[in-house]
Design a protein around this motif. Structure first.
Motif, PDB file in Angstrom:
ATOM      1  N   THR A 740      11.401   0.000  -2.530  1.00 10.75           N
ATOM      2  CA  THR A 740      10.788  -0.993  -1.641  1.00 10.75           C
ATOM      3  C   THR A 740      11.724  -2.183  -1.447  1.00 10.75           C
ATOM      4  OG1 THR A 740       8.573  -0.396  -2.400  1.00 10.75           O
ATOM      5  CG2 THR A 740       8.817  -2.538  -1.318  1.00 10.75           C
ATOM      6  N   ASN A 761      -5.422 -12.410  -5.723  1.00  8.43           N
ATOM      7  CA  ASN A 761      -5.318 -10.983  -6.009  1.00  8.43           C
ATOM      8  C   ASN A 761      -4.823 -10.673  -7.417  1.00  8.43           C
ATOM      9  OD1 ASN A 761      -6.229 -10.120  -3.451  1.00  8.43           O
ATOM     10  ND2 ASN A 761      -4.200 -10.499  -2.565  1.00  8.43           N
ATOM     11  N   GLU A 802       7.358  -6.008   1.809  1.00  2.00           N
ATOM     12  CA  GLU A 802       6.527  -5.533   2.911  1.00  2.00           C
ATOM     13  C   GLU A 802       5.662  -4.389   2.390  1.00  2.00           C
ATOM     14  OE1 GLU A 802       7.017  -3.671   7.363  1.00  2.00           O
ATOM     15  OE2 GLU A 802       8.353  -5.304   6.744  1.00  2.00           O
ATOM     16  N   LEU A 803       4.382  -4.671   2.276  1.00  2.00           N
ATOM     17  CA  LEU A 803       3.419  -3.686   1.785  1.00  2.00           C
ATOM     18  C   LEU A 803       2.321  -3.500   2.819  1.00  2.00           C
ATOM     19  CD1 LEU A 803       3.032  -4.937  -1.913  1.00  2.00           C
ATOM     20  CD2 LEU A 803       4.522  -3.125  -1.064  1.00  2.00           C
ATOM     21  N   GLU A 804       2.043  -2.269   3.152  1.00  2.00           N
ATOM     22  CA  GLU A 804       0.992  -1.927   4.114  1.00  2.00           C
ATOM     23  C   GLU A 804       1.206  -2.657   5.436  1.00  2.00           C
ATOM     24  OE1 GLU A 804      -2.580  -2.922   2.071  1.00  2.00           O
ATOM     25  OE2 GLU A 804      -2.318  -1.381   0.523  1.00  2.00           O
ATOM     26  N   GLY A 805       2.470  -2.781   5.834  1.00  2.00           N
ATOM     27  CA  GLY A 805       2.789  -3.321   7.147  1.00  2.00           C
ATOM     28  C   GLY A 805       2.813  -4.826   7.257  1.00  2.00           C
ATOM     29  N   ARG A 806       2.702  -5.550   6.148  1.00  2.00           N
ATOM     30  CA  ARG A 806       2.769  -7.005   6.235  1.00  2.00           C
ATOM     31  C   ARG A 806       3.518  -7.573   5.040  1.00  2.00           C
ATOM     32  NH1 ARG A 806      -1.273 -10.218   3.687  1.00  2.00           N
ATOM     33  NH2 ARG A 806      -2.594  -9.006   2.255  1.00  2.00           N
ATOM     34  N   ARG A 833       0.169  -5.365  -8.782  1.00  2.00           N
ATOM     35  CA  ARG A 833       0.522  -4.205  -7.959  1.00  2.00           C
ATOM     36  C   ARG A 833       1.966  -3.771  -8.192  1.00  2.00           C
ATOM     37  NH1 ARG A 833      -1.158  -6.203  -2.015  1.00  2.00           N
ATOM     38  NH2 ARG A 833      -0.638  -4.042  -1.480  1.00  2.00           N
TER      39      ARG A 833
END
Length: 897
Positions: A740, A761, A802-806, A833
């Motif tokens: 990533t 979170n 950038e995770l899940e597109g953001r 995470r």
């Protein structure tokens, strides 16, 4: 964190006074008497080799003879023995001193070589033994709350919540004498004297977190260490009002620069810009300083600039309103609720507006009710109560009514002005005794409120910090440096026109294409290449202002005119400057923007505060018109717009007559990019874009001139800057172990949402490990503290993935530099995470790199004993571990850098 390094100086438990005496009128005798009479509860030891006893008290010969536990030495001896005394203090382990002695080459004796040599000896002795000393040539220090009067002031200052720091001992004496009758008290009065060791930055740093101090007043004659001074002021102004008076307001730089900008910027304008930028407020006169002291001694912060005026005389209200307009304060309309409340208690002829004129026969009850309604009105941020002593007015009863009306815990400042003298003396005393600021004139009262309003405004400005540019807008730093290096390698300090514009283009500033032509034929070829009409200008490193020597021809429309123009330009220049080196001319197309305004954008190097940015009206009459404003870089859009708005030409950028509005965003962008140039290129000493043509379709730099020099080899990346810019050099692209992409970069002011989401979170266990308590959401104050950094005193690195597109924040590590300026405390937390992928190691190594660039020696922190993974990481990174002696649940980890 350990106590502040100056804590023993400001809060000593035992004091030694060198040069103590009881039989003379010397400084030592007066200071010793003040120490004895001030009520200090600690030990006081006189030191004087001429005496065995002072009265019935043992007098010591030298520092090494003193009992253990002395933490402050006050030195009132001849200058010639001060260095030896400092060495003795070092041998005795005494680390703090106040040097009252004069004779170190100050004042009229600035050229006194012996005095300067003594000063150098004193500095060297203090450095060798790690001693911090105030002075020399100072009046001393008072801490009324401690009964500490380590000074030779004739008046004992009353205790209170104001701190005064002054380079002038005479001013300190005057304010101490003024304070008592005006019911103003002090938490500290500090005389810095020559400030060769302890300076403003050191003292303000201590006072920022001193629980006894609620506001700080400074009297400044000169600044030695601008970065430390501004960093300390920024820190303090976040927490409490800071008011600054500086003498020498009309002094200008002794050396004019080669550019328009250098001639336009005076040192006082730069000082103004610096003070405003860090959140402090400047007062121009001693009288205004007294006004500031009056209101700060009794008032909390204001949350804006809206003032409500209550008066029994229309004329007094108008005077106050006029002064409010002068100072940019607002007189807001009354709320409907307030009008209804006042209609019930006042005669029908009251003003129904702000100022609230309650008429000349107003009773104490009417005053009290009107003030209560004004204080409760949400439309204002402060209330000024005026009284003119009329025949039917009971001045003292009105004062009592106002005092009784005010809530014990005031949410907004309330000021008063009982005009007159003999008939209002008792009323003023009553107001002051009850903590209500009282002023003699309406104008001075309004000025008092303006300091609170300016503090609120400047505090917001101090939070503005530029962010890094997006990748597509990044300048060509390497290309710009190669241009500068090329000129310096040839022994030149001035870039040519082409080099100057090339450097601007490297930073994406729009410029007019320029071609150099050494002879008339080359000029003709250049003109045909660019297309007519063209402008031709003399090309000479010795000509700063080309128009002044007849070195400019514009609107050349035909080839037949080019060669003649070449010869005329060269002849004019040789006639005006026979010794000038001439390389020919430059040829450039006429700017093709329509409806343009001529502006100037420049940068210059202030000897104290470093790079400064100028904006204003440009053209050939720039020095005559002098319509300009100054700001300190780095700039963002908010700061750039504020700089523009401080000029008269700002109005010409809007629509007027048949002119469409100029492209203001493009002007702001140029200012930001010039700010970036001087921030990132310490070689740039001065820069001049004049004119910068601005129209509805954009901007273009028509003429540019840049002066360069090699920076000192010892300087760090941003050592030339008074305000630390965004440290883009710490940005680092890397990858997690699963591939990533990861960006590790310094935190920005616009990261607040990322930080809040990151905290929300986190697992309950992660929040406990990071905050050592249950923190589910960060308050606005905590978000401000975590994201709006002074990079000179702290650092926070965020890891963005950038995770899940953001873009998501997945980790953060930060440190805060301790007051000793050699160690720092760190904290780190990684998202649940992203575990076991080496992110903690990457963040900590980034912190090590940043701390090393800060010149820090040790990084330390506290870890919960049960946080086994973190302790394991600390061991892998080379941290030592030991139990916290004050908390058995914590482990102190430490690593030398």
């Amino acid at each position: 964190m350990d106590a502040h390094p100056l804590n023993a100086l400001f809060n000593p438990k035992a004091i030694a006074i060198f040069g103590a005496s009881v039989t003379s009128s010397s400084v030592g005798a007066l200071t010793y008497a003040n120490l004895l009479e001030g009520g200090f509860r600690g030990k006081i030891y006189p030191v004087n080799p001429k005496h065995d006893l002072l009265g019935e008290v043992t007098c010591y010969k030298r520092a090494v003879d003193l009992p253990d536990g002395v933490d402050l030495a006050v030195i009132a001896t001849p200058a010639r023995v001060v260095p030896a005394i400092l060495r003795d203090l070092g041998e005795a382990g005494i680390k703090h001193a106040i040097v009252l002695s004069a004779g170190f080459g100050e004042g009229a004796n600035k050229d006194d070589r012996r005095g300067k040599a003594l000063e150098a000896e004193a500095i060297a002795a203090a450095r060798k033994y790690g001693i911090r000393f105030m002075g020399p040539n100072c009046v001393g220090l008072t801490r009324p709350w401690l009964g500490l009067n380590a000074s030779f002031l004739r008046t004992q200052a009353p205790k209170g919540r104001l701190a005064l720091v002054s380079q002038s001992g005479a001013l300190l004496s005057a304010i101490a004498d003024w304070a008592g009758p005006h019911h103003s008290g002090f938490s500290a009065m500090v005389s810095l004297g020559n400030s060769v060791n302890i300076d403003f930055g050191d003292v303000v740093e201590f006072l920022a977190t001193d629980p006894k101090t609620e506001a700080i007043l400074l009297y400044v004659e000169g600044v030695r260490d601008a970065p430390a001074f501004l960093s300390a002021l920024r820190h303090a102004a976040r927490l409490k009002p800071v008011i600054v008076v500086k003498s020498g307001r009309h002094a200008v730089s002794a050396k004019a620069a080669h550019t328009h900008t250098g001639a336009l910027i005076g040192s006082d304008a730069v000082f103004d810009a610096a003070i405003e930028r860090v959140g402090a407020v400047r007062a121009d006169t001693l009288g205004q300083l007294f006004a500031a002291a009056e209101i700060l001694a009794n008032s909390k912060k204001a949350n804006g600039k809206r003032l409500c005026i209550v008066t029994n005389g229309g004329g007094a209200g108008v005077l106050a309103a006029d002064r409010a307009a002068d100072l940019g304060l607002e007189l807001p309309p009354l709320s409907d609720t307030t009008k209804e409340a006042l209609d019930k208690i006042l005669p029908p002829f009251w003003s129904h507006a702000n100022p609230v004129d309650i008429l000349g026969d107003a009773t104490p009850d009417a005053y009290g009710a009107a003030v209560k309604a004004a204080v409760e009105d949400p439309n204002n941020d402060g209330v000024l109560v005026l009284l003119t002593p009329q025949a039917m007015t009971d001045n003292t009863a009105v004062a009592r009514a106002v005092v009784d009306t005010l809530p014990k815990r005031r949410k907004k400042p309330v000021l008063t002005c009982w005009m007159g003298e003999s008939t209002v003396t008792e009323a003023r005393r009553l107001l002051s005794e009850n903590g209500v600021p009282d002023f003699i004139t309406p104008e001075r009262a309004v000025e008092g409120f303006s300091y609170l309003a300016k503090h609120h405004r400047n505090r917001q400005l101090a939070l503005e910090m530029p962010r890094a540019l997006p990748p597509e807008a990044q300048p060509d730093y390497d290309g710009a440096r190669m241009i500068i290096e090329g000129a310096l390698s040839e022994g030149r300090k001035m870039l040519s026109d082409m080099e100057s514009k090339a450097l601007l283009r490297a930073f994406h500033v729009p410029v007019n294409m320029t071609i150099e032509a050494a002879d008339p034929q080359a000029a003709l070829v250049s003109a045909e290449t660019l297309g007519f009409p063209i402008a031709m200008k003399i090309n000479s490193p010795d000509v700063s202002h080309k128009t002044d020597v007849g070195g400019v021809k514009i609107n050349i429309a035909h080839a037949t005119s080019v060669k003649r123009a070449f010869h005329e330009i060269v002849a004019n220049t040789r006639r005006a400057l026979p010794e000038a080196t001439i390389h020919g001319v430059t040829v450039e197309p006429m700017a093709r923007l329509s409806q343009t305004r001529e502006l100037v954008v420049g940068a210059s190097r202030d000897p104290v505060f470093g790079p400064t940015i100028l904006f204003g009206a440009g053209g050939t009459m720039v020095e005559v018109m002098r319509d300009n404003a100054v700001a300190l870089p780095p700039l963002n859009s908010v700061l750039a717009n504020r700089l523009i708005n401080r000029t008269r030409v700002a109005k010409a950028l809007d629509q007027f007559r048949d002119y469409a509005p100029a492209d203001r965003a493009a002007i702001v962008d140029v200012l930001k990019r010039v700010s970036k140039i001087v921030s990132e290129l310490p070689e740039v000493l001065s820069l001049d874009i004049n004119p910068l043509m601005a129209g509805p379709d954009g901007v273009i730099a028509v003429d540019a001139r840049i002066e360069v020099a090699r920076p000192p080899a010892s300087d760090g990346v941003y050592d030339h800057m008074a305000i630390h810019p965004y440290p883009r050099h710490l940005m680092h692209q890397t990858y997690l172990t699963d591939g990533t992409p990861l960006m590790i970069r310094p935190i920005r002011t616009d990261d607040a949402d990322h930080v809040q989401d990151f905290t929300r979170n986190l697992s309950e266990e992660a929040r406990l490990m990071r905050f050592m308590g249950q923190v589910n959401e960060l308050s606005p104050d905590m978000l401000m503290q975590f994201t709006q950094l002074d990079y000179r005193r702290e650092m926070a690195l965020v890891a963005m993935a950038e995770l899940e597109g953001r873009e998501v924040q997945v980790g953060v590590a930060r440190y805060v530099i301790n007051p000793d300026e050699r160690t720092c405390e760190f904290a780190i937390v990684v998202s649940d995470r992203i575990q076991h992928q080496g992110l903690g190691t990457k963040l900590m190594k980034g912190l090590f790199h940043a701390a090393g660039q800060h010149g820090l020696e040790v990084i330390e922190g506290s870890v919960l004993k049960k946080n086994t993974p973190m302790l394991r990481l600390m061991k892998e990174l080379g941290f030592t571990q030991r139990p916290d002696p004050d908390d058995r649940e914590l482990v102190i980890v430490e690593r030398w850098l």
